[in-house]
Design a protein around this motif. Structure first.
Motif, PDB file in Angstrom:
ATOM      1  N   ASN A  86     -28.752 -11.575   5.761  1.00 47.10           N
ATOM      2  CA  ASN A  86     -27.725 -10.616   5.387  1.00 47.10           C
ATOM      3  C   ASN A  86     -26.375 -11.321   5.318  1.00 47.10           C
ATOM      4  N   LEU A  87     -25.411 -10.628   4.789  1.00 40.13           N
ATOM      5  CA  LEU A  87     -24.080 -11.210   4.591  1.00 40.13           C
ATOM      6  C   LEU A  87     -23.436 -11.609   5.910  1.00 40.13           C
ATOM      7  N   HIS A  88     -23.639 -10.845   6.944  1.00 37.26           N
ATOM      8  CA  HIS A  88     -23.055 -11.163   8.251  1.00 37.26           C
ATOM      9  C   HIS A  88     -23.581 -12.506   8.766  1.00 37.26           C
ATOM     10  N   ARG A  89     -24.882 -12.746   8.708  1.00 37.26           N
ATOM     11  CA  ARG A  89     -25.466 -14.019   9.161  1.00 37.26           C
ATOM     12  C   ARG A  89     -24.983 -15.174   8.282  1.00 37.26           C
ATOM     13  N   LEU A  90     -24.845 -14.905   6.988  1.00 39.42           N
ATOM     14  CA  LEU A  90     -24.350 -15.937   6.068  1.00 39.42           C
ATOM     15  C   LEU A  90     -22.918 -16.328   6.423  1.00 39.42           C
ATOM     16  N   LEU A  91     -22.063 -15.346   6.682  1.00 42.14           N
ATOM     17  CA  LEU A  91     -20.680 -15.628   7.036  1.00 42.14           C
ATOM     18  C   LEU A  91     -20.564 -16.329   8.390  1.00 42.14           C
ATOM     19  N   GLU A  92     -21.457 -16.025   9.320  1.00 36.91           N
ATOM     20  CA  GLU A  92     -21.448 -16.696  10.621  1.00 36.91           C
ATOM     21  C   GLU A  92     -21.824 -18.173  10.509  1.00 36.91           C
ATOM     22  N   SER A  93     -22.731 -18.490   9.604  1.00 35.27           N
ATOM     23  CA  SER A  93     -23.204 -19.877   9.484  1.00 35.27           C
ATOM     24  C   SER A  93     -22.362 -20.705   8.505  1.00 35.27           C
ATOM     25  N   SER A  94     -21.507 -20.077   7.755  1.00 33.90           N
ATOM     26  CA  SER A  94     -20.725 -20.787   6.730  1.00 33.90           C
ATOM     27  C   SER A  94     -19.713 -21.795   7.271  1.00 33.90           C
ATOM     28  N   PRO A  95     -18.955 -21.503   8.343  1.00 30.85           N
ATOM     29  CA  PRO A  95     -17.954 -22.486   8.793  1.00 30.85           C
ATOM     30  C   PRO A  95     -18.547 -23.847   9.138  1.00 30.85           C
ATOM     31  N   GLY A  96     -19.654 -23.875   9.854  1.00 26.21           N
ATOM     32  CA  GLY A  96     -20.283 -25.146  10.197  1.00 26.21           C
ATOM     33  C   GLY A  96     -20.771 -25.887   8.966  1.00 26.21           C
ATOM     34  N   SER A  97     -21.339 -25.140   8.025  1.00 23.38           N
ATOM     35  CA  SER A  97     -21.829 -25.746   6.786  1.00 23.38           C
ATOM     36  C   SER A  97     -20.688 -26.302   5.951  1.00 23.38           C
ATOM     37  N   ILE A  98     -19.636 -25.533   5.857  1.00 22.36           N
ATOM     38  CA  ILE A  98     -18.483 -25.973   5.070  1.00 22.36           C
ATOM     39  C   ILE A  98     -17.855 -27.214   5.694  1.00 22.36           C
ATOM     40  N   ALA A  99     -17.711 -27.215   7.021  1.00 22.74           N
ATOM     41  CA  ALA A  99     -17.125 -28.380   7.697  1.00 22.74           C
ATOM     42  C   ALA A  99     -17.991 -29.617   7.488  1.00 22.74           C
ATOM     43  N   PHE A 100     -19.293 -29.463   7.614  1.00 18.02           N
ATOM     44  CA  PHE A 100     -20.197 -30.597   7.434  1.00 18.02           C
ATOM     45  C   PHE A 100     -20.129 -31.123   6.003  1.00 18.02           C
ATOM     46  N   LEU A 101     -20.187 -30.235   5.028  1.00 20.48           N
ATOM     47  CA  LEU A 101     -20.137 -30.661   3.627  1.00 20.48           C
ATOM     48  C   LEU A 101     -18.786 -31.272   3.271  1.00 20.48           C
ATOM     49  N   LEU A 102     -17.706 -30.752   3.842  1.00 23.73           N
ATOM     50  CA  LEU A 102     -16.387 -31.348   3.605  1.00 23.73           C
ATOM     51  C   LEU A 102     -16.298 -32.757   4.180  1.00 23.73           C
ATOM     52  N   SER A 103     -16.959 -32.986   5.321  1.00 22.32           N
ATOM     53  CA  SER A 103     -16.942 -34.342   5.876  1.00 22.32           C
ATOM     54  C   SER A 103     -17.706 -35.311   4.971  1.00 22.32           C
ATOM     55  N   ILE A 104     -18.823 -34.874   4.412  1.00 14.96           N
ATOM     56  CA  ILE A 104     -19.562 -35.734   3.465  1.00 14.96           C
ATOM     57  C   ILE A 104     -18.728 -35.983   2.216  1.00 14.96           C
ATOM     58  N   ILE A 105     -18.113 -34.933   1.690  1.00 12.82           N
ATOM     59  CA  ILE A 105     -17.307 -35.065   0.473  1.00 12.82           C
ATOM     60  C   ILE A 105     -16.104 -35.979   0.709  1.00 12.82           C
ATOM     61  N   SER A 106     -15.430 -35.822   1.849  1.00 16.94           N
ATOM     62  CA  SER A 106     -14.276 -36.691   2.118  1.00 16.94           C
ATOM     63  C   SER A 106     -14.717 -38.139   2.289  1.00 16.94           C
ATOM     64  N   HIS A 107     -15.888 -38.361   2.873  1.00 13.37           N
ATOM     65  CA  HIS A 107     -16.430 -39.709   2.998  1.00 13.37           C
ATOM     66  C   HIS A 107     -16.676 -40.309   1.611  1.00 13.37           C
ATOM     67  N   GLU A 108     -17.242 -39.521   0.715  1.00 11.08           N
ATOM     68  CA  GLU A 108     -17.507 -39.989  -0.648  1.00 11.08           C
ATOM     69  C   GLU A 108     -16.213 -40.243  -1.417  1.00 11.08           C
ATOM     70  N   ILE A 109     -15.199 -39.440  -1.175  1.00 10.28           N
ATOM     71  CA  ILE A 109     -13.897 -39.667  -1.817  1.00 10.28           C
ATOM     72  C   ILE A 109     -13.329 -41.004  -1.349  1.00 10.28           C
ATOM     73  N   GLY A 110     -13.532 -41.333  -0.076  1.00 12.27           N
ATOM     74  CA  GLY A 110     -13.121 -42.645   0.432  1.00 12.27           C
ATOM     75  C   GLY A 110     -13.811 -43.776  -0.312  1.00 12.27           C
ATOM     76  N   HIS A 111     -15.115 -43.617  -0.585  1.00 15.62           N
ATOM     77  CA  HIS A 111     -15.826 -44.619  -1.384  1.00 15.62           C
ATOM     78  C   HIS A 111     -15.216 -44.742  -2.779  1.00 15.62           C
ATOM     79  N   LEU A 112     -14.932 -43.612  -3.401  1.00 16.39           N
ATOM     80  CA  LEU A 112     -14.361 -43.627  -4.753  1.00 16.39           C
ATOM     81  C   LEU A 112     -13.004 -44.315  -4.788  1.00 16.39           C
ATOM     82  N   ILE A 113     -12.162 -44.042  -3.812  1.00 15.55           N
ATOM     83  CA  ILE A 113     -10.836 -44.670  -3.752  1.00 15.55           C
ATOM     84  C   ILE A 113     -10.973 -46.173  -3.564  1.00 15.55           C
ATOM     85  N   SER A 114     -11.809 -46.569  -2.632  1.00 12.32           N
ATOM     86  CA  SER A 114     -12.024 -48.000  -2.379  1.00 12.32           C
ATOM     87  C   SER A 114     -12.595 -48.696  -3.609  1.00 12.32           C
ATOM     88  N   ALA A 115     -13.554 -48.066  -4.258  1.00 11.13           N
ATOM     89  CA  ALA A 115     -14.153 -48.654  -5.461  1.00 11.13           C
ATOM     90  C   ALA A 115     -13.130 -48.760  -6.584  1.00 11.13           C
TER      91      ALA A 115
END
Length: 190
Positions: free
Chosen positions: A124-153
């Motif tokens: 349900n939407l409530h469970r989805l909203l409860e689990s979203s912050p952790g997922s978003i934080a994790f995915l943002l850390s992967i994305i920021s790591h990849e942006i670091g690769h792009l800048i360095s490259a």
């Protein structure tokens, strides 16, 4: 062109070739000895091959610091460009979607348990909203790591392909991170 490379590009002041062999992918391997520090020799040879052949060939210097002897490998630029193909969106997009689902599952949204039991009452939407912050934080850390690769490259003149997010099995961990392909030759390992 091999004779021209051996006489004009390689020389007594950079690299003395003692042996010439065909190499895979249409390349030529020159075995021999460096006659200057590797960085100086490489820059001179790189300049000479560009002066004589423009962008027709790519030159690599492999020096062995533990043993005597080094190798210069010259490839047609066209054969190298064919080896580096960009990852396609039709592969990257599904991997990203599954990674999103596995991270949501790992953070409390029971996608896989509900699918396996065929009981979707907990989705349900409530469970989805409860689990979203952790997922978003994790995915943002992967994305920021990849942006670091792009800048360095970008700073070193290396072209990278599209990052491929790797989901974990059954969503227990969320993701194994990502893989980014290198789309251009790496000239310097520093």
């Amino acid at each position: 062109d091999v004779a021209v490379i051996r006489q004009f590009v390689l020389g007594f002041d950079t690299f003395f070739a003692t042996n010439v062999e065909n190499y895979s992918g249409g390349g030529v391997l020159f075995s021999g000895n460096l006659k200057a520090p590797s960085d100086v020799a490489f820059e001179k040879m790189q300049s000479r091959i560009k002066q004589k052949f423009q962008d027709k060939y790519e030159l690599y210097l492999l020096s062995d610091t533990e043993k005597e002897g080094s190798v210069v490998v010259v490839f047609p630029a066209s054969s190298i460009q064919n080896q580096f193909r960009e990852a396609k969106w039709k592969v990257a997009a599904p991997l990203a979607l599954v990674t999103l689902l596995t991270t949501l599952n790992a953070n409390g949204f029971p996608i896989f348990a509900s699918t396996l039991s065929l009981d979707f009452s907990d989705l349900n939407l409530h469970r989805l909203l409860e689990s979203s912050p952790g997922s978003i934080a994790f995915l943002l850390s992967i994305i920021s790591h990849e942006i670091g690769h792009l800048i360095s490259a970008q700073q070193t003149g290396i072209k990278l392909g599209l990052p491929l997010l790797i989901p974990s099995g059954l969503g227990l961990l969320g993701s194994f991170g990502s893989i980014t392909s290198i789309q251009s030759p790496v000239r310097d390992r520093t």
